[in-house]
Design a protein around this motif. Structure first.
Motif, PDB file in Angstrom:
ATOM      1  N   VAL A 187      41.148  30.840  31.769  1.00 11.28           N
ATOM      2  CA  VAL A 187      40.462  31.882  32.533  1.00 11.28           C
ATOM      3  C   VAL A 187      40.271  31.461  33.997  1.00 11.28           C
ATOM      4  O   VAL A 187      40.520  32.245  34.915  1.00 11.28           O
ATOM      5  N   SER A 188      39.841  30.235  34.218  1.00  6.56           N
ATOM      6  CA  SER A 188      39.541  29.802  35.582  1.00  6.56           C
ATOM      7  C   SER A 188      40.762  29.776  36.496  1.00  6.56           C
ATOM      8  O   SER A 188      40.665  30.175  37.658  1.00  6.56           O
ATOM      9  N   PRO A 189      41.900  29.298  36.020  1.00  4.01           N
ATOM     10  CA  PRO A 189      43.077  29.337  36.901  1.00  4.01           C
ATOM     11  C   PRO A 189      43.390  30.746  37.368  1.00  4.01           C
ATOM     12  O   PRO A 189      43.674  30.975  38.545  1.00  4.01           O
ATOM     13  N   ALA A 191      41.238  33.197  37.583  1.00  2.00           N
ATOM     14  CA  ALA A 191      40.161  33.585  38.494  1.00  2.00           C
ATOM     15  C   ALA A 191      40.388  33.001  39.887  1.00  2.00           C
ATOM     16  O   ALA A 191      40.233  33.688  40.899  1.00  2.00           O
ATOM     17  N   GLN A 192      40.766  31.717  39.932  1.00  2.00           N
ATOM     18  CA  GLN A 192      40.946  31.106  41.242  1.00  2.00           C
ATOM     19  C   GLN A 192      42.108  31.722  42.009  1.00  2.00           C
ATOM     20  O   GLN A 192      42.019  31.966  43.209  1.00  2.00           O
ATOM     21  N   ARG A 193      43.219  31.986  41.307  1.00  3.80           N
ATOM     22  CA  ARG A 193      44.344  32.609  42.014  1.00  3.80           C
ATOM     23  C   ARG A 193      43.943  33.963  42.574  1.00  3.80           C
ATOM     24  O   ARG A 193      44.358  34.352  43.663  1.00  3.80           O
TER      25      ARG A 193
ATOM     26  N   GLU B 184      46.191  23.300  37.749  1.00  2.00           N
ATOM     27  CA  GLU B 184      45.132  24.314  37.707  1.00  2.00           C
ATOM     28  C   GLU B 184      44.285  24.206  36.440  1.00  2.00           C
ATOM     29  O   GLU B 184      43.150  24.659  36.419  1.00  2.00           O
ATOM     30  N   SER B 188      41.038  24.257  38.639  1.00  4.45           N
ATOM     31  CA  SER B 188      40.452  25.594  38.736  1.00  4.45           C
ATOM     32  C   SER B 188      39.125  25.736  38.001  1.00  4.45           C
ATOM     33  O   SER B 188      38.205  26.369  38.522  1.00  4.45           O
ATOM     34  N   PRO B 189      39.000  25.171  36.798  1.00  7.23           N
ATOM     35  CA  PRO B 189      37.690  25.273  36.146  1.00  7.23           C
ATOM     36  C   PRO B 189      36.573  24.665  36.992  1.00  7.23           C
ATOM     37  O   PRO B 189      35.492  25.246  37.123  1.00  7.23           O
ATOM     38  N   GLN B 192      35.896  27.038  39.860  1.00  6.96           N
ATOM     39  CA  GLN B 192      35.146  28.237  39.493  1.00  6.96           C
ATOM     40  C   GLN B 192      33.671  27.938  39.229  1.00  6.96           C
ATOM     41  O   GLN B 192      32.796  28.689  39.640  1.00  6.96           O
ATOM     42  N   GLN B 196      31.189  29.947  41.599  1.00  7.36           N
ATOM     43  CA  GLN B 196      30.462  31.059  40.996  1.00  7.36           C
ATOM     44  C   GLN B 196      29.251  30.651  40.172  1.00  7.36           C
ATOM     45  O   GLN B 196      28.643  31.504  39.539  1.00  7.36           O
TER      46      GLN B 196
END
Lengths: 220, 220
Positions: A187-189, A191-193, B184, B188-189, B192, B196
DNA sequence: TCACTGACGAGACGCAGCGTCTCGTTCGTG
DNA sequence: CACGAACGAGACGCTGCGTCTCGTCAGTGA
């Protein structure tokens, strides 16, 4: 010392008509002119409402937009649930949450399906503009950020937790894995993109994320 | 029709003194009063500079801050490289990029180490305030967002690509994995959670991310 | 070395939006 | 039906915007 503060307004006499008009105007303006150019005066004018009516019920532009977007999401969820019900029969009373993640027994397929739907949603301009605005505000305003997460993001993530737990029971995910962290791997990858424009957002990409996350990067 | 536009300023006569003062004032104000309350007038006053000097060289508050932060990062990187050199001997000329990710042969350990350092950095208020401000602006302003990514984020991510490729050569990561996507799974986690406020940021968390990403969620 | 000239600090300008306030008016509640 | 608070409208002073116009100052090229 007890409050001789501004004296809170009487919510039983609140105008539903104004409330709706303000939501609609806020969303429309953010979509049309962008968040920074959306002003309280602009919202009031567009909604045909006095500025004081906005200041009476909300503390800031971001507050208005968060509530408006929350309302929009509920409407959308209700509509989706309605359609679902019509097509496939009743499913209990009106869903307060978007439907769960499908559970066909094939975890990878289920996750890929849902992430593809998310990709589509992220591209819908009607959703993109307001949610970007709220996310941006939340980055720099912790209080609002936490509300955004608690009221919008976390309920969605919980659906992944549920699906991952089911997968654990089915032996498709190791039992020692923490689902709340595991979901972040895919999910986070995405979201970041989306948030930071760090890469293209495609079905192929999200499919790859699921494969990498489930199988790992190391040789098996 | 050729330009009878504003006529661009002569950069050879630009005041270095003012440029530095503006950078310092912008960073200081963002740290002290926050990004939304940081104004061009405030920056000018604090820097002891005319407003026109800012408008002459930059297009917006965000532009100023991006350049100021870029400059700050270069300084910090130079300082770090300097120390590194003093402690461990020369390493070519002044690094234009932060040092690469260590390569001890143990991929998991190397990644955990670097991510722990990132966790520390994310907590440094001097870095946190400006980078949050820029990230937030980038979410809602695509043009600036892409510059932020290209000039600050992507160079950092490239270091992970390099390290992962080395791991592929050593047989510790499957050869069919795309390193740019693989990174990622753990970067990315963390991003995020930081952006957030979706969860706590600890060493334990980043360590777990590395383990999950390398070994996958599915039973082996 | 010196004259030129454009960047500089300072600040006035009109404008937009802020948040507060004060009007009548309207409409929900009891 | 009478009350009164929320309502639409808009005036108010204020802040910051982006542009402008001053002398002054300092880098550049002769």
């Amino acid at each position: 010392m007890a409050s001789n503060n501004p004296a809170p307004p009487d919510s039983t006499r609140r105008s539903e008509r104004s409330r709706r008009a303000i939501y609609d105007a806020a969303i429309a303006l953010v979509v049309e002119v962008g968040y920074p150019k959306t002003t309280i005066e602009g919202i009031a004018a567009r909604a045909g409402v006095g500025k004081q009516t906005i200041y009476r019920w909300w503390g800031s532009k971001a507050d208005v937009l968060l509530e408006a977007f929350l309302d929009l999401s509920e409407q959308a969820a209700r509509t989706a649930a309605q359609e679902h019900e019509n097509h496939e029969g009743q499913e209990g009373r009106a869903g307060h949450e978007s439907q769960g993640i499908p559970d066909t027994g094939d975890l990878a397929a289920d996750l890929k399906l849902v992430l593809r739907a998310t990709v589509d949603e992220l591209r819908d301009p009607g959703f993109e503009a307001p949610s970007r605005a709220l996310a941006a505000e939340g980055v720099v305003n912790e209080e609002l950020g936490r509300r955004f997460v608690a009221q919008l993001l976390e309920p969605q993530l919980q659906l992944y937790v549920d699906r991952l737990r089911s997968a654990q029971e089915a032996g498709q995910v190791r039992p020692d894995i923490d689902p709340r962290i595991a979901l972040e791997l895919f999910v986070s990858p995405l979201a970041q993109r989306w948030l930071q424009y760090t890469g293209p957002i495609t079905y192929e990409y999200t499919d790859t994320l699921v494969d990498y996350a489930l199988n790992g990067l190391a040789p098996r």
